[in-house]
Design a protein around this motif. Structure first.
Motif, PDB file in Angstrom:
ATOM      1  N   ASN A 171      -1.527 -72.204 -45.885  1.00  0.00           N
ATOM      2  CA  ASN A 171      -2.583 -71.185 -45.810  1.00  0.00           C
ATOM      3  C   ASN A 171      -3.555 -71.302 -46.981  1.00  0.00           C
ATOM      4  OD1 ASN A 171      -2.213 -69.141 -43.509  1.00  0.00           O
ATOM      5  ND2 ASN A 171      -0.132 -69.383 -44.258  1.00  0.00           N
ATOM      6  N   PHE A 172      -3.022 -71.550 -48.180  1.00  0.00           N
ATOM      7  CA  PHE A 172      -3.868 -71.689 -49.361  1.00  0.00           C
ATOM      8  C   PHE A 172      -4.819 -72.874 -49.202  1.00  0.00           C
ATOM      9  CE2 PHE A 172      -4.528 -73.629 -53.599  1.00  0.00           C
ATOM     10  CZ  PHE A 172      -5.254 -72.596 -54.191  1.00  0.00           C
ATOM     11  N   ILE A 177      -7.636 -72.272 -46.807  1.00  0.00           N
ATOM     12  CA  ILE A 177      -8.689 -71.435 -47.395  1.00  0.00           C
ATOM     13  C   ILE A 177      -9.605 -72.235 -48.305  1.00  0.00           C
ATOM     14  CG2 ILE A 177      -9.115 -69.528 -49.005  1.00  0.00           C
ATOM     15  CD1 ILE A 177      -6.565 -68.200 -47.858  1.00  0.00           C
ATOM     16  N   THR A 237     -14.766 -70.361 -46.679  1.00  0.00           N
ATOM     17  CA  THR A 237     -13.646 -69.957 -47.536  1.00  0.00           C
ATOM     18  C   THR A 237     -13.656 -68.456 -47.768  1.00  0.00           C
ATOM     19  OG1 THR A 237     -13.421 -72.082 -48.675  1.00  0.00           O
ATOM     20  CG2 THR A 237     -12.730 -70.115 -49.896  1.00  0.00           C
ATOM     21  N   ILE A 238     -14.835 -67.909 -48.039  1.00  0.00           N
ATOM     22  CA  ILE A 238     -14.952 -66.464 -48.283  1.00  0.00           C
ATOM     23  C   ILE A 238     -14.536 -65.660 -47.057  1.00  0.00           C
ATOM     24  CG2 ILE A 238     -16.599 -64.581 -48.710  1.00  0.00           C
ATOM     25  CD1 ILE A 238     -18.137 -66.592 -50.527  1.00  0.00           C
ATOM     26  N   ILE A 277     -10.865 -65.499 -46.539  1.00  0.00           N
ATOM     27  CA  ILE A 277     -10.225 -64.553 -47.451  1.00  0.00           C
ATOM     28  C   ILE A 277     -10.474 -63.122 -46.977  1.00  0.00           C
ATOM     29  CG2 ILE A 277     -10.242 -63.634 -49.811  1.00  0.00           C
ATOM     30  CD1 ILE A 277     -11.018 -66.481 -50.752  1.00  0.00           C
ATOM     31  N   VAL A 306      -7.672 -59.679 -45.899  1.00  0.00           N
ATOM     32  CA  VAL A 306      -7.922 -58.489 -46.711  1.00  0.00           C
ATOM     33  C   VAL A 306      -8.372 -57.326 -45.820  1.00  0.00           C
ATOM     34  CG1 VAL A 306      -9.387 -57.474 -48.513  1.00  0.00           C
ATOM     35  CG2 VAL A 306      -8.451 -59.783 -48.808  1.00  0.00           C
TER      36      VAL A 306
END
Length: 512
Positions: free
Chosen positions: A455-456, A459, A471-472, A475, A479
């Motif tokens: 997952n990291f 991203i 990428t943003i 994320i 959230v």
């Protein structure tokens, strides 16, 4: 247990395995993997299977056996192992992602159908009532979602019939690949099309774009997520015959077949496909490589039989059409499962008062009201995207980015809860593979770390390649869904405090 569920025919072992197969195994991952990495894909699939899929399947089997009476699937598992808020955040994020998946597939499922009927993708020319192609596919998507919801709302029996057809189609496609490859190999006297000059063939890629460390890490993530979806069927444990035995057995058999199937399938593609000659063209891409590979298999079989070139090409075309048909049936089976199973878990597992109105109402063992609400949300998004122009299309692209990680991040929640589950001695565990605290902790750490890395990397990869916006948004997705889940749960706790009758976190009477 509900009368409707008692009256329904429960899932036997084979239909359960086929349902798991349609939810997890993606045939197109085989030709796509060979296209990206050649034989070099095999070690990555084996590594992903060892560090993620096999131990993850063992975890799911233990969870399912221990909570065989629970209707809430992964929500119930995490709620009993950790706490309700932890469970709701992970499950809500996971469920929301599947609504976007439904919207996406409802319009793209017609591409394999077009390939099956016409031998190529003609969807860009489709028009109904004078509408543009995008609007026509949107209209078909609306009809599709409504039809699937109507059929699925009639119970598990109708769903299992469809998924059995889809699972069988995928299984037959793999049999065609396996035995077709063996036939070509024997006919060519053991000579394989993509030569194995040395052990480096299983490490390096023939694809020029996949020879850097960054590209290889990207492929590892691809291989890990090719095994995703196992948790979808967790909500069906209470509707499986002899769940304490059949559910873990079905998971373990499926896990072994899928793990072997991917690696063996990739190798078999190399027996009849030379990467440079067949896949090196600029016209080959991730969208059409499955058709190209199977077309080539049909051609090579015809050639091995000594048939004329035109006849061999015709056989290849029919093989490609069968791929389209199989993919359509497999997506249909997956769509039926994913229309019902994730929703069932989040509705039947959570407290009824978490949801407004009659959404949590269960009729004939099915959350019918919730299914039609889900259908309405999907239909509205489809119409907005199809008829809303470029701005709506860009918005939907951002929604897909938001759910890229939100769909797989809950794997971290599930594997992370496993050690707490094992340490809780109050939970009866009739089926155990990890018998010691040490083995449970090792499995938890390895699986959680593997999925967290995947997952990291998902991203940060766009940002590394210069696309910071993607990428943003990836994320923002988790959230945003976490905040919505927290707000919903805090609202429920506020209602519970004001209520004169204590609201349990277990299934409410309304669900019976």
């Amino acid at each position: 247990m509900q009368k409707g569920v008692n009256d329904a025919k429960k899932l036997a072992l084979i239909p359960l395995i086929l349902m798991i197969f349609t939810s997890v195994f993606g045939f197109t991952n085989i030709p796509r993997s060979f296209y990206l990495m050649g034989y070099g894909a095999i070690p990555w699939y084996l590594l992903s299977g060892i560090t993620f899929f096999i131990p993850y399947a063992f975890m799911m089997a233990e969870y399912g056996s221990a909570f065989k009476e629970e209707k809430g699937g992964i929500y119930s598992w995490m709620e009993k192992s950790v706490n309700p808020k932890y469970a709701f955040i992970g499950t809500f994020m996971w469920y929301a992602s599947y609504i976007i998946w439904m919207v996406n597939v409802s319009s793209s499922i017609w591409i394999p159908l077009s390939n099956a009927i016409f031998g190529k993708d003609t969807t860009s020319t489709w028009s109904l009532f004078g509408l543009k192609a995008t609007q026509t596919l949107g209209l078909l998507g609306v009809i599709w979602v409504i039809t699937v919801t109507y059929i699925a709302s009639h119970g598990l029996k109708s769903i299992s019939k469809v998924t059995s057809v889809g699972g069988t189609a995928v299984a037959l496609l793999n049999i065609v690949l396996l035995f077709g490859g063996i036939f070509v190999l024997v006919a060519n006297k053991g000579k394989i099309a993509q030569p194995v000059a040395s052990a480096s063939a299983f490490i390096s890629s023939p694809n020029p774009a996949y020879q850097t460390t960054l590209a290889m890490l990207a492929f590892l993530v691809f291989a890990i997520f090719a095994y995703g979806g196992l948790e979808v069927v967790s909500g069906l444990v209470d509707q499986t015959e002899k769940p304490e035995k059949n559910f873990p057995r079905g998971l373990l058999i499926s896990a072994i077949l899928i793990s072997i199937g991917y690696s063996l399938g990739i190798f078999m593609v190399g027996t009849f496909t030379n990467w440079k000659e067949v896949l090196g063209s600029q016209n080959v891409n991730m969208a059409n490589v499955a058709y190209v590979v199977m077309n080539n298999l049909g051609y090579q079989i015809g050639h091995a039989l000594g048939l004329k070139d035109a006849t061999s090409l015709a056989i290849g075309a029919w093989f490609a059409r069968y791929v389209g048909l199989s993919m359509f049936l497999a997506l249909t089976g997956a769509f039926f499962t994913l229309t019902y199973a994730p929703l069932k878990q989040i509705i039947e597992g959570t407290p009824a008062k978490l949801w407004p109105g009659k959404i949590a109402k269960i009729e004939d063992g099915i959350p019918k009201t919730a299914m039609w609400v889900q259908c309405s949300i999907a239909v509205v998004i489809i119409i907005l995207v199809s008829f809303g122009g470029e701005a709506a299309a860009r918005f939907f692209a951002k929604l897909i980015l938001m759910t890229n990680v939100a769909m797989t991040l809950p794997y971290v929640f599930l594997s992370g809860a496993f050690y707490s589950f094992k340490k809780n001695k109050q939970i009866k565990k009739p089926f155990e593979i990890f018998k010691s605290n040490a083995s449970s902790l090792i499995a938890t750490v390895i699986v959680t770390a593997t999925v967290a890395f995947a997952n990291f990397f998902t991203i940060i990869q766009p940002a590394i390649e210069g696309d910071l916006s993607s990428t943003i948004w990836m994320i923002v997705g988790p959230v945003f869904f976490s905040l919505v889940a927290l707000l919903m749960y805090n609202r429920y706790e506020h209602v519970k405090e004001k209520s004169p009758v204590k609201v349990s976190t277990k299934i409410k009477p309304e669900h019976k």
